[in-house]
Design a protein around this motif. Structure first.
Motif, mmCIF file in Angstrom:
data_model
loop_
_atom_site.group_PDB
_atom_site.id
_atom_site.type_symbol
_atom_site.label_atom_id
_atom_site.label_comp_id
_atom_site.label_asym_id
_atom_site.label_seq_id
_atom_site.Cartn_x
_atom_site.Cartn_y
_atom_site.Cartn_z
ATOM 1 N N GLY A 130 49.502 43.103 55.672
ATOM 2 C CA GLY A 130 50.800 43.748 55.783
ATOM 3 C C GLY A 130 51.505 43.979 54.456
ATOM 4 N N LYS A 131 50.852 43.675 53.362
ATOM 5 C CA LYS A 131 51.441 43.861 52.029
ATOM 6 C C LYS A 131 50.741 45.008 51.316
ATOM 7 N N PRO A 132 51.511 45.828 50.600
ATOM 8 C CA PRO A 132 50.879 46.935 49.865
ATOM 9 C C PRO A 132 50.017 46.421 48.715
ATOM 10 N N VAL A 133 48.855 47.015 48.580
ATOM 11 C CA VAL A 133 47.934 46.671 47.501
ATOM 12 C C VAL A 133 47.272 47.967 47.020
ATOM 13 N N THR A 134 47.200 48.122 45.721
ATOM 14 C CA THR A 134 46.473 49.250 45.154
ATOM 15 C C THR A 134 45.072 48.766 44.840
ATOM 16 N N VAL A 135 44.079 49.472 45.343
ATOM 17 C CA VAL A 135 42.681 49.092 45.137
ATOM 18 C C VAL A 135 42.035 50.129 44.236
ATOM 19 N N SER A 136 41.404 49.652 43.172
ATOM 20 C CA SER A 136 40.609 50.551 42.327
ATOM 21 C C SER A 136 39.159 50.098 42.417
ATOM 22 N N ARG A 137 38.270 51.057 42.448
ATOM 23 C CA ARG A 137 36.838 50.713 42.499
ATOM 24 C C ARG A 137 36.359 50.629 41.055
ATOM 25 N N THR A 138 36.746 49.537 40.444
ATOM 26 C CA THR A 138 36.468 49.299 39.035
ATOM 27 C C THR A 138 36.071 47.844 38.835
ATOM 28 N N GLY A 139 35.594 47.565 37.667
ATOM 29 C CA GLY A 139 35.208 46.219 37.274
ATOM 30 C C GLY A 139 34.154 46.312 36.198
ATOM 31 N N TYR A 140 34.041 45.278 35.419
ATOM 32 C CA TYR A 140 33.095 45.343 34.301
ATOM 33 C C TYR A 140 31.932 44.383 34.457
ATOM 34 N N THR A 141 31.517 44.154 35.709
ATOM 35 C CA THR A 141 30.358 43.289 35.935
ATOM 36 C C THR A 141 29.067 44.085 36.015
ATOM 37 N N GLY A 142 29.161 45.399 36.212
ATOM 38 C CA GLY A 142 27.967 46.212 36.382
ATOM 39 C C GLY A 142 27.461 46.196 37.810
ATOM 40 N N ASP A 143 28.180 45.522 38.694
ATOM 41 C CA ASP A 143 27.816 45.447 40.105
ATOM 42 C C ASP A 143 28.899 46.160 40.909
ATOM 43 N N LEU A 144 28.723 46.245 42.204
ATOM 44 C CA LEU A 144 29.763 46.771 43.072
ATOM 45 C C LEU A 144 31.006 45.920 42.869
ATOM 46 N N TYR A 146 35.694 45.806 42.932
ATOM 47 C CA TYR A 146 37.014 46.364 43.155
ATOM 48 C C TYR A 146 38.024 45.522 42.389
ATOM 49 N N GLU A 147 39.122 46.162 42.016
ATOM 50 C CA GLU A 147 40.244 45.439 41.442
ATOM 51 C C GLU A 147 41.448 45.716 42.317
ATOM 52 N N LEU A 148 42.174 44.646 42.632
ATOM 53 C CA LEU A 148 43.305 44.721 43.548
ATOM 54 C C LEU A 148 44.578 44.477 42.742
ATOM 55 N N TRP A 149 45.511 45.411 42.828
ATOM 56 C CA TRP A 149 46.752 45.391 42.057
ATOM 57 C C TRP A 149 47.902 45.226 43.045
ATOM 58 N N ILE A 150 48.699 44.165 42.851
ATOM 59 C CA ILE A 150 49.685 43.804 43.865
ATOM 60 C C ILE A 150 50.924 43.195 43.206
ATOM 61 N N ASP A 151 52.018 43.238 43.918
ATOM 62 C CA ASP A 151 53.243 42.567 43.472
ATOM 63 C C ASP A 151 52.930 41.073 43.341
ATOM 64 N N PRO A 152 53.297 40.445 42.229
ATOM 65 C CA PRO A 152 52.986 39.021 42.035
ATOM 66 C C PRO A 152 53.492 38.121 43.170
ATOM 67 N N GLU A 153 54.553 38.548 43.809
ATOM 68 C CA GLU A 153 55.115 37.780 44.920
ATOM 69 C C GLU A 153 54.122 37.648 46.074
ATOM 70 N N HIS A 154 53.185 38.602 46.189
ATOM 71 C CA HIS A 154 52.232 38.611 47.295
ATOM 72 C C HIS A 154 50.812 38.234 46.868
#
Length: 179
Positions: A130-144, A146-154
């Motif tokens: 129920g909380k907004p989250v911005t998801v980017s399909r990124t990361g520097y592991t070379g594998d599948l 995601y990075e999740l960007w969210i208000d620190p409160e959540h």
């Protein structure tokens, strides 16, 4: 899962945001569009690398630049003559990287819908618990991943959702030494 919250995060906006970034980074960003991310490098006047990071185009004239090290002084100095606003949002945005072959399964089990057609280096505004989250399909592991960007409160709620959803898939926290 790696906590990316300490990354330096800058919101760059304004009429000259694109020309400013075109001058700042070494990569041609003319093909970057809203809802997309790219890796970038920026150098000093002698051509030596200052830092690298990710550049998100959030909308037409708004970007988020993420870096490992504090870059505000360089960004402000480089902005001379450009109609841009540079805001530090390091403490306003928490981030978690969920990486590895089961990352998609963990995120969908955590209740994040809308990932099936998220292409690499894409961004999507979704929800988790129920909380907004911005998801980017990124990361520097070379594998599948995601990075999740969210208000620190959540962020703690998101963390708990991820670890509950990933328990059967062996989810675990990792730090920079593991990288």
């Amino acid at each position: 899962v790696m906590d990316l919250t300490p990354l330096e995060k800058y919101r760059i906006s304004g009429r000259d945001a694109r020309p400013y970034l075109d001058r700042l980074v070494t990569r041609d960003i003319s093909n970057l569009r809203p809802g997309r991310v790219t890796y970038v490098v920026w150098c000093n006047d002698d051509g030596k690398v200052i830092d690298d990071g990710t550049l998100f185009q959030l909308n037409e004239n708004t970007y988020r630049l993420c870096s490992q090290h504090h870059q505000l002084d360089w960004l402000l100095m480089s902005a001379a003559g450009f109609d841009v606003q540079i805001d530090v949002e390091t403490h306003d945005v928490a981030a978690l990287a969920v990486q590895g072959p089961t990352s998609y399964s963990v995120l969908t089990a955590a209740g994040i819908d809308g990932l099936a057609d998220l292409k690499p280096f894409g961004i999507r505004n979704l929800e988790c618990g129920g909380k907004p989250v911005t998801v980017s399909r990124t990361g520097y592991t070379g594998d599948l991943g995601y990075e999740l960007w969210i208000d620190p409160e959540h962020a703690e709620i998101l963390w708990d959702h991820l670890f509950k959803a990933g328990k059967l898939r062996g989810i675990r926290a990792m730090g920079s030494d593991a990288l």
